[in-house]
Design an enzyme around this catalytic site. Sequence first.
Site, short mmCIF file in Angstrom:
data_model
loop_
_atom_site.label_atom_id
_atom_site.label_comp_id
_atom_site.label_asym_id
_atom_site.label_seq_id
_atom_site.Cartn_x
_atom_site.Cartn_y
_atom_site.Cartn_z
N CYS A 114 1.77 -7.26 9.64
CA CYS A 114 0.48 -6.61 9.41
C CYS A 114 -0.70 -7.45 9.91
O CYS A 114 -1.78 -6.92 10.16
CB CYS A 114 0.30 -6.29 7.94
N HIS A 250 -7.58 -5.00 7.29
CA HIS A 250 -6.27 -4.35 7.35
C HIS A 250 -6.25 -3.30 6.25
O HIS A 250 -6.68 -3.55 5.13
CB HIS A 250 -5.18 -5.40 7.13
N ASN A 280 -0.84 2.64 5.53
CA ASN A 280 -0.73 1.28 6.09
C ASN A 280 0.02 1.37 7.42
O ASN A 280 1.22 1.64 7.44
CB ASN A 280 0.02 0.40 5.09
O1 UT7 Z 1 0.47 -4.53 4.74
C1 UT7 Z 1 1.27 -5.53 4.23
C2 UT7 Z 1 0.82 -5.94 2.93
N1 UT7 Z 1 1.23 -5.00 1.92
C3 UT7 Z 1 0.42 -4.77 0.93
O2 UT7 Z 1 -0.69 -5.22 0.95
C4 UT7 Z 1 0.93 -3.99 -0.24
C5 UT7 Z 1 0.55 -4.73 -1.49
N2 UT7 Z 1 0.91 -4.07 -2.71
C6 UT7 Z 1 0.37 -2.90 -3.13
O3 UT7 Z 1 -0.40 -2.29 -2.44
C7 UT7 Z 1 0.71 -2.43 -4.52
O4 UT7 Z 1 1.41 -3.45 -5.20
C8 UT7 Z 1 1.54 -1.14 -4.55
C9 UT7 Z 1 0.69 0.06 -4.11
C10 UT7 Z 1 2.77 -1.28 -3.67
C11 UT7 Z 1 2.02 -0.85 -5.99
O5 UT7 Z 1 0.94 -0.84 -6.88
P1 UT7 Z 1 0.99 -1.68 -8.23
O6 UT7 Z 1 -0.21 -1.35 -8.99
O7 UT7 Z 1 1.24 -3.11 -7.86
O8 UT7 Z 1 2.23 -1.03 -8.94
P2 UT7 Z 1 3.60 -1.72 -9.41
O9 UT7 Z 1 4.43 -2.10 -8.24
O10 UT7 Z 1 3.25 -2.77 -10.42
O11 UT7 Z 1 4.29 -0.51 -10.13
C12 UT7 Z 1 3.71 0.10 -11.29
C13 UT7 Z 1 4.61 1.24 -11.74
C14 UT7 Z 1 6.07 0.85 -11.84
O12 UT7 Z 1 6.61 1.45 -13.01
P3 UT7 Z 1 6.83 0.57 -14.33
O13 UT7 Z 1 7.75 -0.54 -13.93
O14 UT7 Z 1 5.46 0.11 -14.73
O15 UT7 Z 1 7.43 1.56 -15.26
C15 UT7 Z 1 6.70 1.50 -10.64
O16 UT7 Z 1 8.06 1.84 -10.82
O17 UT7 Z 1 4.55 2.32 -10.81
C16 UT7 Z 1 5.87 2.75 -10.46
N3 UT7 Z 1 5.87 3.27 -9.11
C17 UT7 Z 1 5.58 4.55 -8.81
N4 UT7 Z 1 5.28 5.60 -9.59
C18 UT7 Z 1 5.03 6.77 -8.97
C19 UT7 Z 1 6.10 2.60 -7.96
N5 UT7 Z 1 5.97 3.43 -6.90
C20 UT7 Z 1 5.66 4.63 -7.41
C21 UT7 Z 1 5.40 5.89 -6.84
N6 UT7 Z 1 5.08 6.91 -7.65
N7 UT7 Z 1 5.41 6.09 -5.49
#
Ligand code: UT7
Length: 323
Positions: A114, A250, A280
């Site tokens: 990225c 980005h 992304n």
């Molecule tokens: O370009 C390269 C760099 N990449 C990035 O910059 C990505 C960086 N990370 C992010 O953007 C975020 O971490 C995400 C968008 C990937 C996730 O957001 P988050 O607020 O960090 O969520 P999380 O991973 O902590 O997940 C929260 C909850 C989880 O459930 P529990 O464990 O709290 O019950 C996940 O299972 O959200 C759940 N979850 C979803 N729910 C509905 C994960 N994906 C989904 C989904 N729909 N698509």
Amino acid sequence: MTIRAVVQGVGHYLPARIVENAEFAAKMDTSDEWIKTRSGIERRHYAAEGENTSDLGAAAARAALAHAGLQADDLDAIILATSTADLTFPSAASMIQAKIGMSVGFAFDVQAVCAGFVFALSTAQGMILSGQARRVMVIGAETFSKLMDWEDRASCVLFGDGAGAVILAAEQGAGTSQDRGILATDLHSDGQFKDLLYVDGGVSTGQTGKLRMQGREVFRHAVEKLAETAHAALDKAGLTGEDVNWIVPHQANIRIIEGTAKRMQVPMDRVVVTVQDHGNTSAASIPLALSVGVARGQIKRGDLIVTEAIGGGLAWGAVVLRW
Ligand code: UT7
């Protein structure tokens, strides 16, 4: 007097197929609401069957040449930032060279995921300042849809396909921060973090593989490292956040974009945001945002731009340039 690598043209290409969040919500346990609030993404584009990274890159390159009023043979080099080259080799850059009918110069790929476009801009600047090339097309092009694990809702909803291109050329500057062109760059990587974001395939496995990401961990590193590298690049240019007309970040997640802007004390009305429409697109996201920012009338000649990115590696960095 000093030589600067100055932008002469910009262009982009997005594949025709648009996938709205609702399409995911219809086939897996997710919702438009979750995707929008956690990432800011509303839709993304996917390349068609048989449409590859070099096709997207070539289309963006043609758009940038048209914008600059140049022909392919006016270029000395093509540097393509991508992690999704059509084949293991040759470079997708050399495929783009052939597709746009460029019969001179040289072309190669840069791989910093990225952060690739930031690394490619810095490489192009180095070649221009050292006199190896006078005019370089820097492209970011990706087809991340081909790396998605469609069973992994936490990653497959985030990425999209696209390409953007910027033409840089040697021009005389006064050697001050008022010059047009690239004023400073700041690059980093730390291979200790390789397991936070990677593809579980490649030459060592005999398969292309799928993207694997520890999203929360990457998020944590992103907010901290992006503001740091942006400040470092501004420092090197003798400038501060107050001098910035546009942050062109980005486009991974609106919360990362907002968090970084806040740390830089730059209000969101001076940030180019396209994540809602593109998702992304990895190395393509910054040149796409630059091209869209120009087309929207946001970015104008003379504006001071900071562009920053982080991704797999981890690799991250920032470039300060005056448009
Ligand atoms: O370009 C390269 C760099 N990449 C990035 O910059 C990505 C960086 N990370 C992010 O953007 C975020 O971490 C995400 C968008 C990937 C996730 O957001 P988050 O607020 O960090 O969520 P999380 O991973 O902590 O997940 C929260 C909850 C989880 O459930 P529990 O464990 O709290 O019950 C996940 O299972 O959200 C759940 N979850 C979803 N729910 C509905 C994960 N994906 C989904 C989904 N729909 N698509």
